[in-house]
Design a protein around this motif. Structure first.
Motif, PDB file in Angstrom:
ATOM      1  N   TRP A   7      -5.552   0.679  -9.486  1.00  0.00           N
ATOM      2  CA  TRP A   7      -4.887   0.444  -8.197  1.00  0.00           C
ATOM      3  C   TRP A   7      -5.707   0.897  -6.995  1.00  0.00           C
ATOM      4  O   TRP A   7      -5.291   0.713  -5.866  1.00  0.00           O
ATOM      5  CB  TRP A   7      -3.538   1.164  -8.186  1.00  0.00           C
ATOM      6  CG  TRP A   7      -2.566   0.604  -9.172  1.00  0.00           C
ATOM      7  CD1 TRP A   7      -1.800  -0.528  -9.048  1.00  0.00           C
ATOM      8  CD2 TRP A   7      -2.251   1.134 -10.459  1.00  0.00           C
ATOM      9  NE1 TRP A   7      -1.029  -0.724 -10.159  1.00  0.00           N
ATOM     10  CE2 TRP A   7      -1.287   0.289 -11.053  1.00  0.00           C
ATOM     11  CE3 TRP A   7      -2.669   2.260 -11.176  1.00  0.00           C
ATOM     12  CZ2 TRP A   7      -0.749   0.515 -12.318  1.00  0.00           C
ATOM     13  CZ3 TRP A   7      -2.146   2.482 -12.443  1.00  0.00           C
ATOM     14  CH2 TRP A   7      -1.197   1.619 -12.999  1.00  0.00           C
ATOM     15  N   THR A  18      -6.930   0.116   2.755  1.00  0.00           N
ATOM     16  CA  THR A  18      -7.195   0.983   1.602  1.00  0.00           C
ATOM     17  C   THR A  18      -6.386   2.279   1.651  1.00  0.00           C
ATOM     18  O   THR A  18      -6.360   3.025   0.671  1.00  0.00           O
ATOM     19  CB  THR A  18      -8.684   1.347   1.529  1.00  0.00           C
ATOM     20  OG1 THR A  18      -9.069   2.001   2.746  1.00  0.00           O
ATOM     21  CG2 THR A  18      -9.536   0.108   1.333  1.00  0.00           C
ATOM     22  N   THR A  28      -7.460  -2.607  -5.361  1.00  0.00           N
ATOM     23  CA  THR A  28      -6.704  -3.852  -5.220  1.00  0.00           C
ATOM     24  C   THR A  28      -7.198  -4.629  -4.004  1.00  0.00           C
ATOM     25  O   THR A  28      -7.249  -5.864  -4.017  1.00  0.00           O
ATOM     26  CB  THR A  28      -5.199  -3.535  -5.093  1.00  0.00           C
ATOM     27  OG1 THR A  28      -4.795  -2.756  -6.223  1.00  0.00           O
ATOM     28  CG2 THR A  28      -4.377  -4.801  -5.025  1.00  0.00           C
ATOM     29  N   TRP A  29      -7.561  -3.907  -2.935  1.00  0.00           N
ATOM     30  CA  TRP A  29      -8.076  -4.558  -1.727  1.00  0.00           C
ATOM     31  C   TRP A  29      -9.316  -5.395  -2.046  1.00  0.00           C
ATOM     32  O   TRP A  29      -9.551  -6.451  -1.441  1.00  0.00           O
ATOM     33  CB  TRP A  29      -8.439  -3.507  -0.670  1.00  0.00           C
ATOM     34  CG  TRP A  29      -9.628  -2.675  -1.039  1.00  0.00           C
ATOM     35  CD1 TRP A  29      -9.640  -1.498  -1.736  1.00  0.00           C
ATOM     36  CD2 TRP A  29     -11.007  -2.961  -0.737  1.00  0.00           C
ATOM     37  NE1 TRP A  29     -10.926  -1.038  -1.905  1.00  0.00           N
ATOM     38  CE2 TRP A  29     -11.785  -1.912  -1.295  1.00  0.00           C
ATOM     39  CE3 TRP A  29     -11.658  -4.000  -0.071  1.00  0.00           C
ATOM     40  CZ2 TRP A  29     -13.163  -1.869  -1.204  1.00  0.00           C
ATOM     41  CZ3 TRP A  29     -13.044  -3.960   0.031  1.00  0.00           C
ATOM     42  CH2 TRP A  29     -13.778  -2.896  -0.528  1.00  0.00           C
ATOM     43  N   GLN A  89      -1.880  -1.503  -3.805  1.00  0.00           N
ATOM     44  CA  GLN A  89      -3.059  -0.688  -3.517  1.00  0.00           C
ATOM     45  C   GLN A  89      -2.614   0.764  -3.385  1.00  0.00           C
ATOM     46  O   GLN A  89      -1.746   1.084  -2.580  1.00  0.00           O
ATOM     47  CB  GLN A  89      -3.725  -1.147  -2.220  1.00  0.00           C
ATOM     48  CG  GLN A  89      -4.748  -0.184  -1.632  1.00  0.00           C
ATOM     49  CD  GLN A  89      -6.037  -0.144  -2.418  1.00  0.00           C
ATOM     50  OE1 GLN A  89      -6.538  -1.172  -2.871  1.00  0.00           O
ATOM     51  NE2 GLN A  89      -6.605   1.051  -2.586  1.00  0.00           N
ATOM     52  N   VAL A  95       0.869  -1.176   0.000  1.00  0.00           N
ATOM     53  CA  VAL A  95       0.000   0.000   0.000  1.00  0.00           C
ATOM     54  C   VAL A  95       0.901   1.220   0.000  1.00  0.00           C
ATOM     55  O   VAL A  95       1.789   1.355   0.853  1.00  0.00           O
ATOM     56  CB  VAL A  95      -0.929   0.038   1.229  1.00  0.00           C
ATOM     57  CG1 VAL A  95      -1.916   1.202   1.115  1.00  0.00           C
ATOM     58  CG2 VAL A  95      -1.672  -1.281   1.397  1.00  0.00           C
TER      59      VAL A  95
END
Length: 261
Positions: free
Chosen positions: A210, A224, A213-214, A122, A105
């Motif tokens: 992107w 997030t 992605t979570w 993410q 992330v």
């Protein structure tokens, strides 16, 4: 160690410590300089990495790699400025140490999001909201900007399909408005009338792959945002505020103790 404990955790200044130990501030400084922060042993494992950089001034910062699952700082690098290379090298170093990186992330730095092959990335949704806000302001006046702001505010509480559908519908509604052009009376050249709104939309469209992605890797429990790391940075800065004027070497020792990575 007792002096350091009072200094770091007790937020005691040099002056307060000199009174408590009945000695000069110079002696307190020398004692604190002798302290060496211990670096804990960190066992390689599966991790989800939050990574970001915090600054003091323009040319002194720390890039931190933190496991979102265990809330443990795994690695840090002192930097003069933030670069994609530092992030790539940090990830590679963790892999070399035996960590299995399930996901990353990070913010939306240009070129960073697609820098990691075979690792889900993410983009921090908070950073995306901030990017759009910079383009259309906190209180937009145009109806198109107001609608886009309302859509972006749903990022944190919607799913991928709903957001993609909403963004597509917004574009269909306002495509003509976005394509309006104005003539510069001096140069005679035409430019898009609503360039900042176009940039806000283009940012969302570019980063869309992107932002969820979570959602695509739901079982990995990917955060997030990098807000947990941002809060960590804020805590560090609050602690350091009690000790303004530290030299760079003493500031590094304080940071080493805080991150223990």
């Amino acid at each position: 160690e007792h002096i350091w404990e009072a200094y770091f955790h007790g937020k005691q200044t040099y002056e307060q410590l000199s009174l408590a130990y009945n000695c000069s501030t110079k002696t307190i400084q020398r004692k604190l300089d002798l302290y060496r922060p211990a670096k804990p042993a960190i066992a390689p494992r599966e991790v989800v990495i939050l990574m970001d950089t915090v600054y003091w001034g323009r040319d002194f910062g720390v890039t931190v790699f933190r496991d979102s699952l265990s809330k443990q700082n795994l690695l840090k690098r002192y930097v003069n400025y933030e670069t994609n290379r530092v992030y790539r090298e940090g990830i590679n170093e963790l892999i070399d140490q035996g960590f299995t990186i399930k996901a990353i992330v990070c913010d939306g730095r240009r070129g960073l999001l697609n820098s990691f092959k075979n690792i889900p990335v993410q983009m921090c949704q908070f950073h995306q909201v901030a990017i759009v806000r910079r383009y259309i302001t906190k209180r937009p006046k145009m109806p198109a900007s107001i609608e886009l702001q309302e859509l972006v505010n749903l990022l944190k509480c919607t799913d991928k399909e709903s957001f993609e559908g909403g963004l597509s519908q917004w574009f269909c509604t306002w495509e003509g408005f976005l394509n309006e052009r104005s003539i510069n009376p001096i140069t005679g050249k035409s430019t898009f009338t609503h360039r900042r709104l176009r940039s806000a939309y283009r940012s969302l469209k570019t980063n869309l792959n992107w932002l969820f992605t979570w959602y695509n890797y739901f079982d990995l429990n990917i955060p997030t945002t990098t807000n947990a790391l941002e809060g960590h940075f804020a805590d560090l800065k609050n602690k350091m505020r009690n000790h303004n004027g530290l030299s760079k070497a003493r500031k590094r020792k304080f940071i080493d103790e805080f991150f223990k990575a």
